[in-house]
Design a protein around this motif. Structure first.
Motif, PDB file in Angstrom:
ATOM      1  N   PRO B 743       0.819  -1.220   0.000  1.00  0.00           N
ATOM      2  CA  PRO B 743       0.000   0.000   0.000  1.00  0.00           C
ATOM      3  C   PRO B 743       0.850   1.267   0.000  1.00  0.00           C
ATOM      4  N   LYS B 744       1.987   1.196   0.699  1.00  0.00           N
ATOM      5  CA  LYS B 744       2.822   2.396   0.818  1.00  0.00           C
ATOM      6  C   LYS B 744       3.497   2.755  -0.503  1.00  0.00           C
ATOM      7  N   GLU B 745       4.195   1.766  -1.092  1.00  0.00           N
ATOM      8  CA  GLU B 745       5.022   2.076  -2.258  1.00  0.00           C
ATOM      9  C   GLU B 745       4.314   1.802  -3.563  1.00  0.00           C
ATOM     10  N   GLY B 746       3.421   0.803  -3.568  1.00  0.00           N
ATOM     11  CA  GLY B 746       2.742   0.470  -4.818  1.00  0.00           C
ATOM     12  C   GLY B 746       1.419   1.178  -4.956  1.00  0.00           C
ATOM     13  N   GLY B 747       0.878   1.692  -3.827  1.00  0.00           N
ATOM     14  CA  GLY B 747      -0.390   2.400  -3.884  1.00  0.00           C
ATOM     15  C   GLY B 747      -1.573   1.493  -4.117  1.00  0.00           C
ATOM     16  N   GLY B 748      -1.431   0.185  -3.869  1.00  0.00           N
ATOM     17  CA  GLY B 748      -2.566  -0.710  -4.084  1.00  0.00           C
ATOM     18  C   GLY B 748      -2.723  -1.634  -2.905  1.00  0.00           C
ATOM     19  N   THR B 749      -3.945  -1.979  -2.581  1.00  0.00           N
ATOM     20  CA  THR B 749      -4.152  -2.883  -1.459  1.00  0.00           C
ATOM     21  C   THR B 749      -4.175  -4.335  -1.903  1.00  0.00           C
ATOM     22  N   ASN B 750      -4.279  -4.592  -3.232  1.00  0.00           N
ATOM     23  CA  ASN B 750      -4.182  -5.960  -3.716  1.00  0.00           C
ATOM     24  C   ASN B 750      -2.700  -6.302  -3.902  1.00  0.00           C
ATOM     25  N   ASN B 753      -1.511  -8.082  -7.066  1.00  0.00           N
ATOM     26  CA  ASN B 753      -1.431  -7.239  -8.253  1.00  0.00           C
ATOM     27  C   ASN B 753      -0.245  -6.288  -8.195  1.00  0.00           C
ATOM     28  N   VAL B 754       0.025  -5.752  -7.002  1.00  0.00           N
ATOM     29  CA  VAL B 754       1.160  -4.838  -6.884  1.00  0.00           C
ATOM     30  C   VAL B 754       2.459  -5.588  -7.170  1.00  0.00           C
ATOM     31  N   THR B 757       2.601  -6.036 -11.027  1.00  0.00           N
ATOM     32  CA  THR B 757       2.810  -4.877 -11.887  1.00  0.00           C
ATOM     33  C   THR B 757       3.958  -3.994 -11.424  1.00  0.00           C
ATOM     34  N   ASP B 758       4.406  -4.177 -10.185  1.00  0.00           N
ATOM     35  CA  ASP B 758       5.403  -3.237  -9.684  1.00  0.00           C
ATOM     36  C   ASP B 758       6.658  -3.951  -9.184  1.00  0.00           C
TER      37      ASP B 758
END
Lengths: 153, 791
Positions: B743-750, B753-754, B757-758
């Protein structure tokens, strides 16, 4: 497989599947879903159309275009479109990765920003989504290119 | 003085850039693009010439973590070789522009020729062993393309493949030698055998100091293996016995290619590397191996050249013989050796390139390349005859031509070694003299194409265009220049080149002067020239003797061995094919699965004991779901139609999806569901094409397939046991880290998926490339099916 039951079912189901696919794709960042899942589901929708109708159905009946029957399957406009799609997808993934280089970050690093849009309220814009669009295009284009060619055999 | 970095890099890169731009140049200039090639070669020559007098290393990092860099080392030896490659390149391109008039595929021809010249310059300057290997193999590949210029002729294909197999095989030996050398260098210069050093200049520099790398190699018992591998590599490239047979075969290439690659440059690469490593490996083993090899090649090449029926074949065997001379020179552990090798490198390149171009003119204008159909050409081709006079006599080593000086140095080296060692070492000068007798014989034979009687059958001979005669005339002029002013050439080029190839303790000082008093080496020269000239009138009788010996030894000819080996390989691979390549998908699947399982299980077996099964606390719901899956799997084998089979199979798939949900992996479950649905649809798409029933099942097939299924299952089971995190439901360290950072660095709660994609986007990118590749392969395979690929 081109029975009335199949055709009717396909008519009802395909739009729903497509909408679900797109929503799965978009929500992927925070909820289950993403480029690959959305892509495969989209492919499933199209394959359903091919099974129920045939390859030219979309072109002829939905888009009301003429299909030139003379050329082989490899020059078929649908197949060409899919080929372009997965090429485009690869280009998008690579470009989204290379884009990070412009900002001095490493290849394929992602970032995100919250913006406020009217109607939607607080929306998160992540560069990961761009990357996912590329993946989505590759999956849809690649798989459908295979299926349409194999299905035409 | 240190060399300018940009000059060295530009000189090596320019031919490659020009090769890439060549299609464009061909559009603009047409066939005259050959002259553009000559201009590029001239530019390289100018750049390299501006480096004369400098020495040192220039580098730019490539793979810093492995200590690999694009290092170029400039010294006399590298400059001599690079000047020859680019200088002769100028004449070859100018000659080709005229010679290749009206021929097809000129873009490929010139681009490869340019790339080839670049690779030679790369080899000359390379100071990193891996870069050296890279350029070394590039020369082989370019040579393959050029030998196979007439790509649709069986003869060309055979010769190109032979050259490729021999020289690339030799290249692999070089790789082994390089690895041995670099790991020994790692011990001396760096952190140990597993921290290899590829810096050739640094490796050679240790030879003059304590703790040398050759001593390290000897301590670890790897000196001889490294020496042998490097020798095989150099021998394959430089056409040394018994790997000499590809060189005459390579003459199917257009004549400019023969002149450039197979006389002046590519074959010199082996000689070059021997000269380069001479300070490192020098010693009694080296002398025995290299000098013996060189003298054997010198003799065999000269003898076979005498019985050649084709003028290009004659020159090809003569090239092998002269390469043997240079190799032998570097073999001898006296200062004359280094001098002879470096000097003859220059001399041979000058006269042999000119002679090949002359052979091209003769073939072009007289319409024949057969020795017995040609003669008395001096009336028709006076300028060419004059060129031949200078170069052929120089090849024979007749004083005062420049070829004499370097040959005299070789004789001096052989004589000195024999005098010092005595006994069997007298074989060295004896062999060298015998080989030289034959050299004189075939050189005179070549000259007699112009001087002897004109055969009846020879039709009218055209005058060659000046554009064809100018390049060999230029080379002959250079040869004359070296003849008249040998000391000048030595000061400029040869002395520094010979210095770089000298072992520690040798005082190299190249001299070229006509001997005025009788000594051992002078006597050898006298015998060689005297006997050669005396035997020449009885050429036919010599030929008969040589022919007889040639026929007697037919069984051990390397060409025959090569053919036999190839036939054997083809036969045995045909045998394997009957097992593997059946054309049935099910047998491919069988082999692929069996192979994968075997490798995986072997991997597990070597890493240790399987982990204990702990924490079998499985919830009841999971047991139920998995139980249904097992039942579905079993009932698939009992179905009798495709539709029921497919539907039953999808029960299994959906059960697995539910299992994922129970194991709290919603993303996995979704993927499984979607893929399962898609699979079902694909089956529906193709189901009409499948046979309606399965037919009789053979027991042996059933047993085999059942065994494979068990093995696959066992592999999967063991893999899961090994890979799965320890029970108890707690997250591993990596997983925790991902959950925290997503959530902090990828900006996603999944998190999944983070990661996709990241965090591990590179993996995803690779997978998407795989999908695209699969799609392309299917398209290509299906599109090619109708094109009659039946062989």
């Amino acid at each position: 497989m081109t029975t009335i039951i199949m055709k009717t079912t396909a008519r009802v189901v395909v739009p729903i599947v497509l909408v679900v696919a797109i929503s799965l794709f978009l929500q992927g960042h925070n909820l289950p879903g993403g480029g690959f899942i959305g892509g495969v589901l989209t492919v499933a929708a199209f394959t359903l159309v091919y099974v129920a109708y045939d390859l030219d159905y979309l072109e002829v009946s939905v888009l009301e275009r003429d299909v030139d029957p003379g050329t082989g399957i490899f020059e078929h406009r649908t197949v060409t479109t899919y080929r372009r799609l997965f090429t485009l997808g690869l280009a998008v993934t690579l470009a989204s990765g290379a884009g990070a280089l412009l900002f001095g970050a490493e290849f394929l690093s992602q970032t995100f920003e919250y913006v406020h849009l009217p109607l939607f309220g607080e929306v998160e814009l992540a560069t990961a989504l761009l990357f996912d669009v590329g993946i989505y295009c590759v999956v849809v284009g690649g798989l459908l290119a295979i299926f349409s060619v194999v299905g035409a055999e | 003085m240190a060399p300018e970095r940009w000059i060295v890099f530009t000189a090596v890169a320019l031919p490659f850039i020009a090769a890439a731009l060549l299609p464009l140049g061909y559009r603009l200039l047409g066939e005259r693009v050959g002259y553009a090639g000559a201009a590029v070669a001239a530019a390289c020559f100018g750049l390299v010439a501006s480096l004369v007098g400098t020495s040192g290393t220039v580098s730019t990092p490539w793979i810093p973590s492995m200590d690999v860099a694009v290092r170029f080392y400039v010294d006399g030896w590298a400059l001599l070789f690079a000047l020859l490659a680019s200088g002769i390149g100028v004449t070859i391109f100018a000659y080709s522009a005229r010679y290749m008039h009206g021929m097809p595929n000129l873009v490929r021809f010139y681009a490869t020729l340019l790339a080839f010249m670049g690779s030679i310059l790369g080899v000359a300057f390379a100071s990193d062993l891996l870069v050296l290997f890279l350029f070394w193999e590039l020369t082989s590949v370019c040579s393959f393309v050029l030998i196979g210029y007439h790509a649709d002729e069986a003869e060309s294909q055979f010769s190109a493949r032979m050259a490729m197999l021999i020289t690339v095989g030799g290249g692999l030996c070089l790789l082994v030698g390089i690895l041995l050398l670099s790991s020994a260098a790692g011990v001396v210069l760096g952190g140990g055998a597993f921290d290899p050093t590829f810096d050739l200049a640094a490796i050679l520099a240790t030879e003059t100091s304590e703790g040398s790398i050759s001593a390290q190699l000897e301590d670890s018992g790897l000196f001889l293996p490294a020496l042998v591998f490097v020798t095989v590599a150099a021998g394959a490239k430089s056409a040394q016995v018994p790997l000499h047979f590809w060189l005459p075969r390579a003459m199917v290439a257009p004549t400019p290619v023969s002149a450039f690659l197979h006389s002046a440059t590519m074959v010199k690469v082996g000689v070059y590397i021997l000269g380069r490593l001479r300070p490192l490996f020098g010693g009694p083993e080296w002398e025995l191996l290299i000098a013996g090899l060189g003298l054997a090649t010198m003799t065999v090449g000269a003898v076979i050249a005498v019985r050649a029926v084709d003028i290009k074949e004659l020159l090809a065997y003569s090239t092998a013989s002269h390469l043997g001379l240079m190799v032998a020179a570097f073999g001898f552990q006296v200062h004359y050796g280094a001098e002879a090798g470096a000097f003859h490198l220059l001399n041979h390149a000058l006269f042999k390139a000119a002679l090949f171009l002359v052979a091209g003119i003769v073939a072009h204008e007289a319409g024949s390349r057969r020795v017995d159909e040609l003669g008395g050409l001096w009336r028709d081709l006076p300028v060419t005859a004059a060129i031949t006079g200078v170069t052929a006599l120089s090849m024979a080593g007749i004083p005062p031509l420049h070829g004499f000086y370097s040959k005299e140095l070789l004789f001096a080296a052989a004589w000195d070694v024999a005098e010092a060692s005595g006994g069997l070492a007298w074989l060295y000068p004896a062999t060298a003299t015998v080989a030289s007798v034959f050299t004189v014989l075939y050189s005179l034979r070549f000259l007699w194409l112009f001087l002897g009687d004109r055969p009846e059958g020879l039709g009218s001979v055209h005058r060659p265009s000046p554009a064809l005669v100018a390049p060999p005339a230029l080379l002959a002029g250079a040869a004359l220049l070296v003849t008249v002013l040998p000391e000048r050439a030595i000061d400029l080029l040869v002395q520094d080149g010979a210095l770089a190839t000298a072992t520690a303790g040798e005082t190299v000082s190249v001299h070229a002067e006509l001997p005025l008093e009788l000594s051992g080496p002078v006597a050898m020269s006298l015998v060689a020239v005297g006997v050669g000239v005396a035997l020449f009138p009885a050429y036919d009788r010599v030929l008969a003797v040589v022919d007889g010996g040639y026929r007697l030894s037919r069984a051990v000819h390397p060409t025959a061995l090569y053919r036999g080996l190839l036939a054997e390989i083809e036969r045995s691979s045909g045998g394997v094919r009957r097992w593997l390549h059946t054309g049935l998908i099910r047998s491919y699947v069988w082999w692929a699965l069996a192979g994968t399982c075997a490798i995986t299980l072997a991997g597990y077996a070597t890493t240790g004991a399987p982990p204990a099964i702990a924490g079998l606390g499985v919830p009841a719901a999971m047991v139920l779901v998995l139980g249904v899956a097992v039942v579905a799997a079993l009932s698939v084998t009992a179905t009798d139609t495709h539709v029921t089979g497919v539907l039953t199979l999808s029960i299994l798939g959906f059960m697995v999806a539910i299992f994922y949900i129970l194991a709290s992996g919603p993303d996995l479950a979704l993927t499984q569901l979607v893929v399962e649905t898609l699979l079902l649809l694909i089956f529906l798409l193709v189901i009409e094409e499948l046979p309606a029933f399965y037919g009789e099942l053979e027991v042996s097939v059933a047993v085999r397939d059942a065994a494979l299924s068990l093995v696959v299952g066992a592999t999967a089971f063991v893999s899961v046991l090994l890979v799965a995190p320890p029970g108890g439901g707690s997250l591993s360290g990596t997983a925790k880290e991902y959950v925290e950072r997503a959530p902090k660095e990828g900006g996603g709660t999944n998190v999944v998926n983070v990661i996709l994609t990241d965090f591990r986007a590179f993996d995803t990118l690779g997978e998407s490339i795989v999908i695209a590749m699969a799609a392309m392969s299917v398209l290509v395979l299906l599109a090619m099916r109708g094109r009659g690929e039946t062989r």
